[in-house]
Design a protein around this motif. Structure first.
Motif, PDB file in Angstrom:
ATOM      1  N   PRO A  18       0.826  -1.166  -0.115  1.00 50.48           N
ATOM      2  CA  PRO A  18      -0.085   0.123   0.082  1.00 50.48           C
ATOM      3  C   PRO A  18       0.909   1.185  -0.072  1.00 50.48           C
ATOM      4  CG  PRO A  18      -0.260  -1.180   2.001  1.00 50.48           C
ATOM      5  CD  PRO A  18       0.282  -2.086   1.244  1.00 50.48           C
ATOM      6  N   HIS A  19       2.034   1.273   0.605  1.00 56.46           N
ATOM      7  CA  HIS A  19       2.775   2.554   0.561  1.00 56.46           C
ATOM      8  C   HIS A  19       3.528   2.793  -0.690  1.00 56.46           C
ATOM      9  CE1 HIS A  19       2.826   2.935   4.910  1.00 56.46           C
ATOM     10  NE2 HIS A  19       2.768   1.457   4.878  1.00 56.46           N
ATOM     11  N   HIS A  20       3.964   1.733  -1.526  1.00 60.95           N
ATOM     12  CA  HIS A  20       4.217   1.839  -2.881  1.00 60.95           C
ATOM     13  C   HIS A  20       3.147   2.333  -3.731  1.00 60.95           C
ATOM     14  CE1 HIS A  20       4.720  -0.044  -7.096  1.00 60.95           C
ATOM     15  NE2 HIS A  20       5.742   0.786  -6.945  1.00 60.95           N
ATOM     16  N   GLN A  21       1.778   1.711  -3.601  1.00 60.11           N
ATOM     17  CA  GLN A  21       0.668   1.889  -4.321  1.00 60.11           C
ATOM     18  C   GLN A  21       0.278   3.574  -4.164  1.00 60.11           C
ATOM     19  OE1 GLN A  21      -1.122   0.449  -6.889  1.00 60.11           O
ATOM     20  NE2 GLN A  21       0.458  -1.016  -6.586  1.00 60.11           N
ATOM     21  N   ALA A  22       0.631   3.779  -3.045  1.00 57.16           N
ATOM     22  CA  ALA A  22       0.236   5.364  -2.700  1.00 57.16           C
ATOM     23  C   ALA A  22       1.161   6.373  -3.619  1.00 57.16           C
ATOM     24  CB  ALA A  22       0.506   5.649  -1.211  1.00 57.16           C
ATOM     25  N   VAL A  23       2.645   5.977  -3.600  1.00 57.28           N
ATOM     26  CA  VAL A  23       3.535   6.660  -4.405  1.00 57.28           C
ATOM     27  C   VAL A  23       3.202   6.684  -5.932  1.00 57.28           C
ATOM     28  CG1 VAL A  23       5.996   6.844  -4.980  1.00 57.28           C
ATOM     29  CG2 VAL A  23       5.308   6.488  -2.687  1.00 57.28           C
ATOM     30  N   ALA A  24       3.018   5.463  -6.280  1.00 61.73           N
ATOM     31  CA  ALA A  24       2.420   5.256  -7.853  1.00 61.73           C
ATOM     32  C   ALA A  24       1.356   6.002  -8.038  1.00 61.73           C
ATOM     33  CB  ALA A  24       2.190   3.713  -7.934  1.00 61.73           C
ATOM     34  N   ALA A  25       0.261   6.188  -7.179  1.00 61.98           N
ATOM     35  CA  ALA A  25      -0.771   7.330  -7.276  1.00 61.98           C
ATOM     36  C   ALA A  25      -0.335   8.515  -7.318  1.00 61.98           C
ATOM     37  CB  ALA A  25      -1.679   6.994  -6.233  1.00 61.98           C
ATOM     38  N   LEU A  26       0.493   9.205  -6.686  1.00 62.47           N
ATOM     39  CA  LEU A  26       1.053  10.531  -6.482  1.00 62.47           C
ATOM     40  C   LEU A  26       1.637  10.813  -8.054  1.00 62.47           C
ATOM     41  CD1 LEU A  26       1.435  12.973  -4.917  1.00 62.47           C
ATOM     42  CD2 LEU A  26       3.467  11.913  -4.345  1.00 62.47           C
ATOM     43  N   ILE A  27       2.445   9.820  -8.438  1.00 62.68           N
ATOM     44  CA  ILE A  27       3.108   9.872  -9.969  1.00 62.68           C
ATOM     45  C   ILE A  27       2.036  10.283 -10.791  1.00 62.68           C
ATOM     46  CG2 ILE A  27       4.527   8.529 -11.673  1.00 62.68           C
ATOM     47  CD1 ILE A  27       6.233   7.555  -9.235  1.00 62.68           C
ATOM     48  N   ARG A  28       1.102   9.363 -10.948  1.00 65.01           N
ATOM     49  CA  ARG A  28      -0.002   9.418 -11.999  1.00 65.01           C
ATOM     50  C   ARG A  28      -0.885  10.930 -11.615  1.00 65.01           C
ATOM     51  NH1 ARG A  28      -0.716   4.370 -10.392  1.00 65.01           N
ATOM     52  NH2 ARG A  28      -2.343   4.634  -9.102  1.00 65.01           N
ATOM     53  N   GLU A  29      -0.886  11.425 -10.552  1.00 68.45           N
ATOM     54  CA  GLU A  29      -1.561  12.540 -10.106  1.00 68.45           C
ATOM     55  C   GLU A  29      -0.936  13.650 -10.593  1.00 68.45           C
ATOM     56  OE1 GLU A  29      -2.417  15.245  -6.122  1.00 68.45           O
ATOM     57  OE2 GLU A  29      -2.711  13.031  -6.081  1.00 68.45           O
ATOM     58  N   TYR A  30       0.524  13.405 -10.462  1.00 71.51           N
ATOM     59  CA  TYR A  30       1.174  14.693 -10.837  1.00 71.51           C
ATOM     60  C   TYR A  30       1.615  14.663 -12.358  1.00 71.51           C
ATOM     61  CZ  TYR A  30       2.187  16.180  -5.998  1.00 71.51           C
ATOM     62  OH  TYR A  30       2.110  16.603  -4.917  1.00 71.51           O
ATOM     63  N   GLY A  31       1.095  13.935 -13.318  1.00 73.42           N
ATOM     64  CA  GLY A  31       1.112  14.019 -14.453  1.00 73.42           C
ATOM     65  C   GLY A  31       1.963  12.944 -15.259  1.00 73.42           C
ATOM     66  N   ARG A  32       2.363  11.641 -15.004  1.00 72.48           N
ATOM     67  CA  ARG A  32       3.024  10.944 -15.756  1.00 72.48           C
ATOM     68  C   ARG A  32       2.535  10.432 -16.988  1.00 72.48           C
ATOM     69  NH1 ARG A  32       3.059   5.476 -17.098  1.00 72.48           N
ATOM     70  NH2 ARG A  32       0.963   5.308 -16.522  1.00 72.48           N
ATOM     71  N   GLU A  33       3.397  10.717 -17.956  1.00 75.62           N
ATOM     72  CA  GLU A  33       3.083  10.555 -19.317  1.00 75.62           C
ATOM     73  C   GLU A  33       3.617   9.288 -19.674  1.00 75.62           C
ATOM     74  OE1 GLU A  33       4.362  13.662 -21.881  1.00 75.62           O
ATOM     75  OE2 GLU A  33       2.752  14.833 -21.277  1.00 75.62           O
ATOM     76  N   ASP A  34       4.602   8.678 -19.384  1.00 71.17           N
ATOM     77  CA  ASP A  34       5.185   7.433 -19.637  1.00 71.17           C
ATOM     78  C   ASP A  34       6.099   6.931 -18.683  1.00 71.17           C
ATOM     79  OD1 ASP A  34       5.674   5.159 -21.368  1.00 71.17           O
ATOM     80  OD2 ASP A  34       7.346   6.081 -22.273  1.00 71.17           O
TER      81      ASP A  34
END
Length: 97
Positions: free
Chosen positions: A73-89
Motif C-alpha cells: 500500500p505504501h508503494h501504491q500511494a507513491v504510484a498514485a502520486l506519480i499518476r496524479e502529478y502527470g506521468r506520461e510514460d
C-alpha cells in the motif's frame, strides 16, 4: 539480488517541487518494505534523458521481495502520486545482480 530501475516522464505541467516530493516519498518507502537492500531516487539531469525526468531504483534481496513490492500500500500511494502529478510514460527494468 534484484535491481529494479524505473524511468518516469511527466508532462510540462509537472513542477520541480512535485518531482522532488515524489523522490522524497519514494526514498521513504524503504522503511515500509521488507526484503529491500537499497532505495535510490533522483531527478535526471542527463542531457540525453529523452524526457524522462525521474530515476527510481530499488535493490531487493530476492524475487519474493520484488513480488511483494508491487501491491504494497505504501508503494501504491507513491504510484498514485506519480499518476496524479502527470506521468506520461514510464520504463521499468529488472535485472539479477
Amino acid at each position: 539480488m534484484i535491481d529494479r530501475t524505473i524511468l518516469v516522464k511527466f508532462g510540462e505541467q509537472t513542477t520541480t517541487a512535485q518531482l522532488q516530493e515524489i523522490v522524497d516519498r519514494f526514498k521513504a518507502l524503504k522503511q515500509h518494505l521488507t526484503g529491500v537492500v537499497e532505495v535510490n531516487a533522483g531527478i535526471n539531469f542527463s542531457d540525453n534523458n529523452k524526457g524522462y525526468q525521474l530515476v527510481l531504483r530499488v535493490r531487493f534481496e530476492d524475487k519474493a521481495a520484488l513480488d511483494a513490492y508491487g501491491p504494497n500500500p505504501h508503494h501504491q500511494a507513491v504510484a498514485a502520486l506519480i499518476r496524479e502529478y502527470g506521468r506520461e510514460d514510464s520504463i521499468a527494468a529488472n535485472i539479477e545482480v
